[in-house]
Design a protein around this motif. Structure first.
Motif, mmCIF file in Angstrom:
data_model
loop_
_atom_site.group_PDB
_atom_site.id
_atom_site.type_symbol
_atom_site.label_atom_id
_atom_site.label_comp_id
_atom_site.label_asym_id
_atom_site.label_seq_id
_atom_site.Cartn_x
_atom_site.Cartn_y
_atom_site.Cartn_z
ATOM 1 N N PHE A 1 -17.359 22.983 -21.276
ATOM 2 C CA PHE A 1 -17.486 22.910 -22.735
ATOM 3 C C PHE A 1 -18.232 24.125 -23.295
ATOM 4 N N GLU A 2 -19.221 24.590 -22.537
ATOM 5 C CA GLU A 2 -20.032 25.708 -23.001
ATOM 6 C C GLU A 2 -19.207 26.983 -23.179
ATOM 7 N N CYS A 3 -18.165 27.115 -22.369
ATOM 8 C CA CYS A 3 -17.285 28.281 -22.473
ATOM 9 C C CYS A 3 -16.555 28.278 -23.807
ATOM 10 N N ALA A 4 -15.992 27.136 -24.177
ATOM 11 C CA ALA A 4 -15.263 27.038 -25.447
ATOM 12 C C ALA A 4 -16.189 27.306 -26.627
ATOM 13 N N GLU A 5 -17.415 26.782 -26.557
ATOM 14 C CA GLU A 5 -18.383 27.000 -27.634
ATOM 15 C C GLU A 5 -18.720 28.488 -27.760
ATOM 16 N N ALA A 34 -15.423 34.217 -33.913
ATOM 17 C CA ALA A 34 -15.921 34.246 -35.288
ATOM 18 C C ALA A 34 -16.623 35.572 -35.565
ATOM 19 N N GLU A 35 -17.369 36.074 -34.589
ATOM 20 C CA GLU A 35 -18.032 37.359 -34.737
ATOM 21 C C GLU A 35 -17.016 38.484 -34.888
ATOM 22 N N ILE A 36 -15.958 38.445 -34.075
ATOM 23 C CA ILE A 36 -14.903 39.462 -34.161
ATOM 24 C C ILE A 36 -14.266 39.448 -35.549
ATOM 25 N N ALA A 52 -15.630 38.502 -38.256
ATOM 26 C CA ALA A 52 -16.606 38.944 -39.255
ATOM 27 C C ALA A 52 -16.770 40.455 -39.271
ATOM 28 N N ILE A 53 -16.783 41.084 -38.085
ATOM 29 C CA ILE A 53 -17.022 42.533 -38.037
ATOM 30 C C ILE A 53 -15.736 43.348 -38.087
ATOM 31 N N ASN A 54 -14.591 42.688 -37.857
ATOM 32 C CA ASN A 54 -13.279 43.320 -38.001
ATOM 33 C C ASN A 54 -13.173 44.634 -37.223
ATOM 34 N N PRO A 55 -13.301 44.600 -35.891
ATOM 35 C CA PRO A 55 -13.268 45.845 -35.107
ATOM 36 C C PRO A 55 -11.866 46.449 -35.042
ATOM 37 N N ASP A 56 -11.814 47.751 -34.779
ATOM 38 C CA ASP A 56 -10.533 48.434 -34.607
ATOM 39 C C ASP A 56 -9.927 48.133 -33.243
ATOM 40 N N LEU A 57 -10.782 47.847 -32.257
ATOM 41 C CA LEU A 57 -10.332 47.684 -30.877
ATOM 42 C C LEU A 57 -11.084 46.546 -30.198
ATOM 43 N N VAL A 58 -10.349 45.711 -29.468
ATOM 44 C CA VAL A 58 -10.948 44.657 -28.645
ATOM 45 C C VAL A 58 -10.410 44.819 -27.225
ATOM 46 N N ILE A 59 -11.305 44.834 -26.251
ATOM 47 C CA ILE A 59 -10.918 44.943 -24.842
ATOM 48 C C ILE A 59 -11.157 43.599 -24.181
ATOM 49 N N LEU A 60 -10.121 43.046 -23.554
ATOM 50 C CA LEU A 60 -10.218 41.753 -22.876
ATOM 51 C C LEU A 60 -10.106 41.950 -21.368
ATOM 52 N N ALA A 61 -10.982 41.284 -20.631
ATOM 53 C CA ALA A 61 -10.923 41.291 -19.170
ATOM 54 C C ALA A 61 -11.072 39.858 -18.689
ATOM 55 N N ASN A 62 -10.135 39.402 -17.886
ATOM 56 C CA ASN A 62 -10.131 38.024 -17.404
ATOM 57 C C ASN A 62 -9.715 37.961 -15.942
ATOM 58 N N SER A 63 -9.934 36.822 -15.367
ATOM 59 C CA SER A 63 -9.472 36.540 -14.012
ATOM 60 C C SER A 63 -8.355 35.503 -14.066
#
Length: 196
Positions: A24-28, A35-37, A39-50
């Motif tokens: 549950f803590e992950c979803a929160e 929400a932060e993204i 709000a700040i409206n970045p030009d670039l987002v980098i995602l890294a996952n397994s």
């Protein structure tokens, strides 16, 4: 940088293997980061996952194997769309190899004269290449892939050491020293895919 241990950045219910319950803590955490993204409206987002996350179905049951990877891929696509629709370009990092059949540190200690004996085949190191739904041939506008596999793997094997560094500190996390040494290569590849 926004990270949380064992927590995927994509919108999916997931299982925490050590706690033996839904994470549950992950979803929160993820909701707050999204929400932060926004709000700040970045030009670039980098995602890294397994690709080793265990997604949950509507009943809270783990979905494993190919069905689990499909569920991860669907969630990844929804997250990518949300980010691209916000105006951001998205870079996906291909995941690092997993050494599932041995502990890398123990192997190197047991083979001091031959640390190159500590290697995993590409087939063992990657259950399925991540990102799960976007590859080099993707035509999605505003979505790019950076692949660092060749910095760990060659000739069909993935290694835990090279001539200068211990590459991983456990079965799949990069050592700080090796990560720092890769900064130039990563920057070059990132700038190249973005056309900077």
């Amino acid at each position: 940088s926004r990270t949380k241990s064992a927590c995927a950045s994509i919108g999916i219910r997931s299982w925490h293997s050590k706690w033996k319950r839904e994470y549950f803590e992950c979803a929160e955490w993820r909701n707050k980061v999204m929400a932060e993204i926004e709000a700040i409206n970045p030009d670039l987002v980098i995602l890294a996952n397994s690709s080793r996350h265990a997604p949950l179905d509507e009943n809270g049951e783990r979905v494993l194997g190919g069905a689990g990877l499909s569920k991860l891929a669907d969630a990844e696509q929804r997250t990518i769309k949300k980010l691209v629709d916000s105006g951001a370009e998205v870079v996906l990092m291909r995941e690092t190899p997993w050494h599932t059949k041995f502990d890398p540190f123990d192997c190197v200690v047991a083979n001091p004269a031959n640390p190159e004996a500590c290697k995993s085949s590409l087939e063992d190191a990657f259950t399925k290449d991540s990102p799960w739904s976007v590859d080099e041939n993707s035509n999605q506008p505003g979505v790019y892939l950076v692949d660092m596999t060749d910095q760990f793997c060659m000739d069909g094997y993935c290694y835990v050491v090279n001539d200068k560094y211990m590459l991983v500190r456990d079965r799949h996390h990069i050592t700080p020293s090796y990560a720092e040494s890769l900064s130039g290569v990563l920057s070059e590849r990132l700038f190249k895919v973005l056309g900077w």
